[in-house]
Design an enzyme around this catalytic site. Structure first.
Site, PDB file in Angstrom:
ATOM      1  N   LYS B  82      51.258  62.082  34.294  1.00  9.39           N
ATOM      2  CA  LYS B  82      50.167  62.519  35.169  1.00  9.39           C
ATOM      3  C   LYS B  82      49.593  63.816  34.623  1.00  9.39           C
ATOM      4  O   LYS B  82      50.358  64.703  34.195  1.00  9.39           O
ATOM      5  CB  LYS B  82      50.760  62.724  36.569  1.00  9.39           C
ATOM      6  CG  LYS B  82      49.781  63.033  37.680  1.00  9.39           C
ATOM      7  CD  LYS B  82      50.519  63.056  39.018  1.00  9.39           C
ATOM      8  CE  LYS B  82      49.571  63.252  40.188  1.00  9.39           C
ATOM      9  NZ  LYS B  82      50.256  63.131  41.496  1.00  9.39           N
ATOM     10  N   SER B 158      48.386  60.174  44.687  1.00 12.25           N
ATOM     11  CA  SER B 158      47.473  60.676  43.680  1.00 12.25           C
ATOM     12  C   SER B 158      47.881  60.326  42.250  1.00 12.25           C
ATOM     13  O   SER B 158      47.078  60.500  41.342  1.00 12.25           O
ATOM     14  CB  SER B 158      47.349  62.198  43.799  1.00 12.25           C
ATOM     15  OG  SER B 158      48.607  62.813  43.557  1.00 12.25           O
ATOM     16  N   SER B 182      52.768  60.570  46.732  1.00 10.91           N
ATOM     17  CA  SER B 182      51.906  60.291  45.574  1.00 10.91           C
ATOM     18  C   SER B 182      52.572  59.535  44.432  1.00 10.91           C
ATOM     19  O   SER B 182      51.894  59.125  43.499  1.00 10.91           O
ATOM     20  CB  SER B 182      51.300  61.593  45.037  1.00 10.91           C
ATOM     21  OG  SER B 182      50.253  62.016  45.882  1.00 10.91           O
TER      22      SER B 182
END
Lengths: 65, 464
Positions: B82, B158, B182
């Site tokens: 990420k 996310s 997330s």
């Protein structure tokens, strides 16, 4: 938490005053959405913080000197 | 092409082949880079590809093996992170436009260092919701990550790119972060496995945090063994993260095949049975049935816990971004900007009370789980909504998608319990996961159950 019988808080006035206090200029085009989000936060707080906490209940910080 | 260079290969299969000379890390990485070049046109999972670095790392892994040196348990395994996790030499975007102006990271994040020390090979950085304030995987700057199971649908967020890259077979392993769900939300919507470890179990050093009190990093993969492999090599104290535990590592791989005998497994009742679509309830029921878990445990005050997690997130994230909100408001994603602004104005009394309740809630839940090892709960109330969908109907009630995808994950991460999100594939439909929740620092119990469910064919994460 605010007593439901009390007058509804003026979220717009709070946002304007607090934004000035912390030095956050909020452009006019963003103001309504900030107020809507603050109102949502107030709703969440009213539910989540309705019950009193014991005086001896402290948070659990990880700071280790 | 060797089978382990294909998109279905798991990290364990790749490492076994590379470390025994049946395949080279170079060939595995070349194939992964080729997949990223083609498949990511659909997934939009990657924001940076570090091809040159990946080839160099692969060459070093192959050279070590040729020289007879130990290759590490993740030898030759391509992975991506990420883009809030530092990669030396490129700015850490955290999903934003603003951070693109930051200096390139001076060194890799701790978890990247540890994965590469185990032989894994970083291939790039992954798309995410701006500054992680997101459950959808949408991003105004980079475009939305798209669900490989159906690109018209969202990945969840996310860690949206982390979900898409693994579900789509671009890489077998990714890292995500989880503050309120997330990792678990995109694992559910993309139909892959995700591990949100105990709060403090894995170092967050070298990542652009969102809400320090609640932030976790963790792995996402298509097999539970891969989660355990990655998790084990990433454990260990780290003075660079004051939250990281000083407990010694507790390897999960050795006991992974122990099965479910002796584990006390229950289903989360009340809050976790309301506000969900039948598909989510069916997933919990199917897993409970397979595990013979007939006992129901009511975790009290979950709604209150969710509310307090919301307050802590809003206040910490708003305060973190206040300098940028003052000067760069126009450069924020419209889907985060006003939420961050409102967060920066949160009354301190609300924040502090929420933090105090967190400690009380921890005690309450630990007492509730005294004779439970693993608790089953839904991961999301629905399967992946369409990418542009803003409202959804759950149990007959219309509600915003963004705020409510994390309804079941938020109360759990609030007190840092370890969770494996374990996906169920649905023929003709989109996947959905359940949460397997364990007690603090007992990741192994959740991984064991997930691995057993995988072996029984109840949970699975095939490449899309």
């Amino acid at each position: 938490m605010s007593d439901p019988k009390e007058k509804e808080p003026d979220v717009g006035a709070y946002v304007d005053a607090m934004a000035e206090m912390v030095g956050l200029p909020i452009a006019p085009q963003y103001r309504d959405a900030v107020i809507a989000n603050m109102a949502r936060t107030a709703q969440v707080a009213a539910l989540a913080l309705a019950e009193p906490l014991a005086d001896d209940l402290v948070a659990a910080p990880v700071f280790r000197p | 092409m060797s089978a382990v260079a294909g998109k279905d290969a798991t990290a364990a299969e790749i490492a076994a082949a590379v470390s025994t000379g049946k395949a080279t890390a170079a060939s595995v990485v070349a194939a992964a880079l080729a997949r990223v070049a083609t498949l990511d046109k659909t997934c939009n999972a990657f924001t940076s590809v570090v091809a040159e670095r990946a080839r160099a790392t692969a060459a070093a892994v192959d050279a070590a093996i040729a020289a007879g040196r130990p290759a590490g348990p993740l030898a030759g395994v391509p992975f991506a992170v990420k883009n809030l996790i530092d990669i030396q030499g490129i700015p850490t975007l955290a999903g934003s436009k603003i951070n693109a102006e930051h200096a390139p990271a001076a060194q890799d994040a701790t978890l990247v260092q540890r994965l590469e020390a185990a032989g894994a090979i970083l291939v790039g950085a992954l798309n995410m919701g701006e500054y992680a304030y997101d459950f959808t995987g949408r991003n105004a700057h980079a475009g939305p990550s798209r669900n490989p199971r159906d690109p018209a649908h969202m990945t969840g967020g996310s860690s949206g790119g982390s979900g898409a890259a693994v579900a789509g077979g671009l890489v077998p392993l990714s890292l995500g972060s989880d503050t309120n769900g997330s990792i678990r939300v995109p694992a559910s919507l993309c139909g892959i496995f995700g591990l949100k470890p105990t709060y403090g179990r894995l170092s967050r050093a070298g990542s652009f945090l969102f809400c320090d009190s609640l932030d976790h990093l963790g792995p996402m993969a298509r097999s539970v063994r891969d989660l355990a492999l990655a998790f084990d090599v990433m454990q260990g104290p780290d003075p660079r993260d004051p939250v990281c535990t000083e407990r010694p590592p507790a390897p999960t791989l050795p006991g992974l095949d122990a099965g479910i005998a002796g584990l006390r497994i229950a289903v989360a009742g009340d809050y976790f049975e309301r506000q969900l679509e039948p598909v989510a309830a069916d997933a919990v029921a199917a897993v409970a049935r397979a595990l013979g878990a007939s006992r129901k445990v009511v975790v009290p005050d979950a709604a209150r816990a969710r509310g307090c997690a919301y307050l802590i997130t809003a206040a910490e994230a708003g305060a973190l971004h206040l300098p940028r909100l003052r000067t760069r408001a126009d450069d924020f994603d419209p889907e985060t900007r006003e939420r961050f602004m409102a967060g920066a104005l949160t009354p301190a009394a609300w924040y502090i009370q929420a933090q105090r309740f967190r400690r009380a809630y921890r005690q309450l839940v630990l007492e509730t789980l005294q004779d439970v090892d693993v608790l089953i709960a839904p991961a999301t109330p629905v399967t992946a909504p369409r990418i542009d969908q803003t409202m959804m109907t759950v149990s007959g009630v219309a509600m915003p998608v963004r705020a409510n995808l994390g309804i079941f994950t938020q109360p759990i991460s609030f007190i840092g319990l370890p969770v494996v999100a374990a996906p169920l594939q649905r023929p003709g439909g989109l996947p959905i996961a359940v949460q397997l929740i364990a007690k603090p620092f007992d990741e192994q119990a959740a991984l064991r159950v997930a691995h057993w469910l995988e072996g029984e064919g109840v949970c699975a994460a095939p490449t899309a």
